[in-house]
Design an enzyme around this catalytic site. Structure first.
Site, PDB file in Angstrom:
ATOM      1  N   GLY A  83       0.802  -1.215  -0.139  1.00  0.00           N
ATOM      2  CA  GLY A  83      -0.026   0.004  -0.013  1.00  0.00           C
ATOM      3  C   GLY A  83       0.862   1.230  -0.049  1.00  0.00           C
ATOM      4  O   GLY A  83       1.304   1.586   0.918  1.00  0.00           O
ATOM      5  N   GLY A 125      10.121   1.056   8.150  1.00  0.00           N
ATOM      6  CA  GLY A 125      11.432   0.767   7.676  1.00  0.00           C
ATOM      7  C   GLY A 125      11.681   1.633   6.260  1.00  0.00           C
ATOM      8  O   GLY A 125      11.036   2.771   5.973  1.00  0.00           O
ATOM      9  N   GLY A 176      10.862   1.380   3.266  1.00  0.00           N
ATOM     10  CA  GLY A 176      10.072   1.523   2.145  1.00  0.00           C
ATOM     11  C   GLY A 176       8.818   2.767   2.753  1.00  0.00           C
ATOM     12  O   GLY A 176       8.647   3.802   2.132  1.00  0.00           O
ATOM     13  N   ILE A 181      14.011  -4.907  12.073  1.00  0.00           N
ATOM     14  CA  ILE A 181      14.804  -6.187  12.727  1.00  0.00           C
ATOM     15  C   ILE A 181      15.963  -6.098  11.915  1.00  0.00           C
ATOM     16  O   ILE A 181      17.214  -6.810  12.514  1.00  0.00           O
ATOM     17  CB  ILE A 181      14.144  -7.525  13.109  1.00  0.00           C
ATOM     18  CG1 ILE A 181      13.702  -8.077  11.638  1.00  0.00           C
ATOM     19  CG2 ILE A 181      12.971  -7.251  13.754  1.00  0.00           C
ATOM     20  CD1 ILE A 181      13.563  -9.406  11.720  1.00  0.00           C
ATOM     21  N   ASP A 182      16.166  -5.992  10.779  1.00  0.00           N
ATOM     22  CA  ASP A 182      17.504  -5.841   9.912  1.00  0.00           C
ATOM     23  C   ASP A 182      18.429  -5.380  10.261  1.00  0.00           C
ATOM     24  O   ASP A 182      19.663  -5.512   9.862  1.00  0.00           O
ATOM     25  CB  ASP A 182      17.065  -6.016   8.424  1.00  0.00           C
ATOM     26  CG  ASP A 182      15.848  -6.909   8.097  1.00  0.00           C
ATOM     27  OD1 ASP A 182      15.810  -7.979   8.776  1.00  0.00           O
ATOM     28  OD2 ASP A 182      14.907  -6.307   7.298  1.00  0.00           O
ATOM     29  N   GLN A 210      11.409 -14.347  14.841  1.00  0.00           N
ATOM     30  CA  GLN A 210      12.509 -13.451  15.138  1.00  0.00           C
ATOM     31  C   GLN A 210      11.811 -11.847  15.168  1.00  0.00           C
ATOM     32  O   GLN A 210      12.624 -10.919  15.819  1.00  0.00           O
ATOM     33  CB  GLN A 210      13.555 -13.348  13.882  1.00  0.00           C
ATOM     34  CG  GLN A 210      14.105 -14.425  13.909  1.00  0.00           C
ATOM     35  CD  GLN A 210      15.161 -14.938  12.584  1.00  0.00           C
ATOM     36  OE1 GLN A 210      16.014 -14.209  12.341  1.00  0.00           O
ATOM     37  NE2 GLN A 210      14.383 -15.314  11.467  1.00  0.00           N
TER      38      GLN A 210
HETATM   39  O1  F6P Z   1      12.469  -6.445   6.841  1.00  0.00           O
HETATM   40  C1  F6P Z   1      12.294  -7.164   8.003  1.00  0.00           C
HETATM   41  C2  F6P Z   1      12.008  -8.603   7.406  1.00  0.00           C
HETATM   42  O2  F6P Z   1      11.576  -9.282   8.505  1.00  0.00           O
HETATM   43  C3  F6P Z   1      13.198  -9.534   6.513  1.00  0.00           C
HETATM   44  O3  F6P Z   1      14.128  -9.725   7.455  1.00  0.00           O
HETATM   45  C4  F6P Z   1      12.409 -10.284   5.876  1.00  0.00           C
HETATM   46  O4  F6P Z   1      13.053 -10.583   4.727  1.00  0.00           O
HETATM   47  C5  F6P Z   1      11.192  -9.593   5.580  1.00  0.00           C
HETATM   48  O5  F6P Z   1      10.913  -8.799   6.462  1.00  0.00           O
HETATM   49  C6  F6P Z   1       9.760 -10.776   5.631  1.00  0.00           C
HETATM   50  O6  F6P Z   1       8.646 -10.029   5.275  1.00  0.00           O
HETATM   51  P1  F6P Z   1       7.282 -10.437   5.352  1.00  0.00           P
HETATM   52  O7  F6P Z   1       6.496  -9.648   6.254  1.00  0.00           O
HETATM   53  O8  F6P Z   1       6.767 -10.126   3.854  1.00  0.00           O
HETATM   54  O9  F6P Z   1       7.417 -11.885   5.658  1.00  0.00           O
END
Ligand code: F6P
Length: 344
Positions: free
Chosen positions: A77, A109, A111, A134-135, A270
């Site tokens: 979105g 984040g 985006g 978290i990254d 995580q």
């Molecule tokens: O950016 C955070 C994160 O948890 C990444 O570590 C992972 O690649 C992605 O989001 C997973 O996102 P989704 O919520 O689409 O599963």
């Protein structure tokens, strides 16, 4: 009376509620402002009527330690290119004005920060950013909240996997998150005593992994823990998205058919659950500074941790580049110094 909105966007991270709580306690409780929560990220801004909820200190009980976000979130979105194919950004501005919301605290984040930056530049919506992921890969801040809790999760998983790997003389491969950066793998792997840590910044070679397993066997340690970041890849060959851990298992098993090997993918474990103490403190500082920036009319800024202090930095700077692990840095050197194999 001043009136702000607040929303959470993108994937959740432990500490989102702690930021909301701090902003409410300080902005509403101390300064006497109005704070309106916008539900489900930009979805709530585009819905008519907007999906809003008044936030007051009384409703903050238990928020400090609560995972997820009480406001809801989504990473689908963008008001500039909505799912119906239309651009809703101007409507967002008009509706915020009508409701008397003078600016929005946007927690998210890269985006989400990009959208916030664009809303401010192109539609004049006043925004303050708060970085979350978290990254830990946002360029403008030394750390994002949520990261340390994710690292704790990895370390805890490795502690558990250690005992079962040792009992069975097994090799256990643990795939962790991190998107395109290896911070969670590197820090979680060091904290959990991993033997091998594979990160996207250092392409791996199977011979180096085999040499490490062999070295451990020769030392009477016939079990190993291998942490693999989700975007880690071999020096030669491609790995489809979502197969980083499996690719390591396949490569080792092909080279050593007798190897007893298992794969564990930690996934969204995580991201869920309570923020740890470090993240609660960082999230609280971020929430308070967001209110201070709004009080000073420093719109278009994002809060950031810089050399131990929480400050405001221009959103435009914050969205410019993501951070990756410094392969020549001290943390990588420390891992190597204690015998961790980085695969390349
Ligand atoms: O950016 C955070 C994160 O948890 C990444 O570590 C992972 O690649 C992605 O989001 C997973 O996102 P989704 O919520 O689409 O599963």
């Amino acid at each position: 009376m001043r009136h702000l909105g607040i929303l959470t966007g993108g994937g959740d991270a432990p500490g989102l509620n702690a930021v909301i709580r701090a902003a409410v306690k300080y902005g509403v409780g101390q300064k006497g402002w109005l704070l309106t929560g916008i539900e489900d990220a930009f979805d709530g801004l585009i819905a008519r009527p907007m999906r809003l909820r008044r936030l007051v200190p009384r409703s903050c009980g238990g928020l400090l330690q609560r995972g997820g976000t009480i406001l809801g979130t989504t990473n689908r979105g963008d008001p500039f290119a909505w799912r119906d194919g239309k651009n809703h950004a101007h409507d967002v501005r008009v509706e915020l004005d009508r409701l008397g919301i003078e600016g929005v605290i946007v927690i998210g984040g890269d985006g989400t920060m990009r959208i916030a930056d664009r809303l401010m530049r192109e539609e004049g919506v006043p925004v303050i950013g708060v970085p979350k992921t978290i990254d830990n890969d946002l360029g403008a801040t030394d750390q994002t909240f949520g990261f340390q809790s994710a690292v704790d999760c990895v370390a805890d998983a490795l502690d558990r996997l250690h005992t079962t790997a040792e009992s069975h003389d097994r090799c256990i491969v643990v795939e962790v998150m991190g998107r395109d950066a290896g911070f969670i793998a590197l820090h979680g792997g060091i904290a959990g005593g991993a033997d091998v840590i594979l990160i996207p910044e250092i392409p791996w070679q199977v011979d180096r992994l085999r040499a490490k397993l062999e070295q451990r066997r020769n030392l009477g340690r016939p079990f190993s823990l291998i942490v693999v970041s989700e975007a880690a890849r071999p020096l030669h060959g491609e790995v489809p998205k979502g197969r980083a851990g499996q690719a390591v298992v396949d490569a080792l098993q092909a080279a050593e058919p007798e190897l007893d090997i298992r794969l564990t993918i930690l996934g969204h474990l995580q991201r869920g659950g309570s923020p740890n103490a470090t993240d609660r403190v960082l999230a609280t500082r971020f929430g308070v500074t967001a209110i201070d920036l709004a009080a000073a009319d420093r719109w278009g800024q994002m809060v950031a941790l810089r050399n131990g202090r929480v400050v405001g930095v221009p959103l435009a700077e914050a969205v410019r580049a993501n951070r990756v692990v410094d392969v020549d840095g001290e943390v990588v050197a420390a891992a190597r110094a204690v015998g961790v194999e980085l695969g390349g």
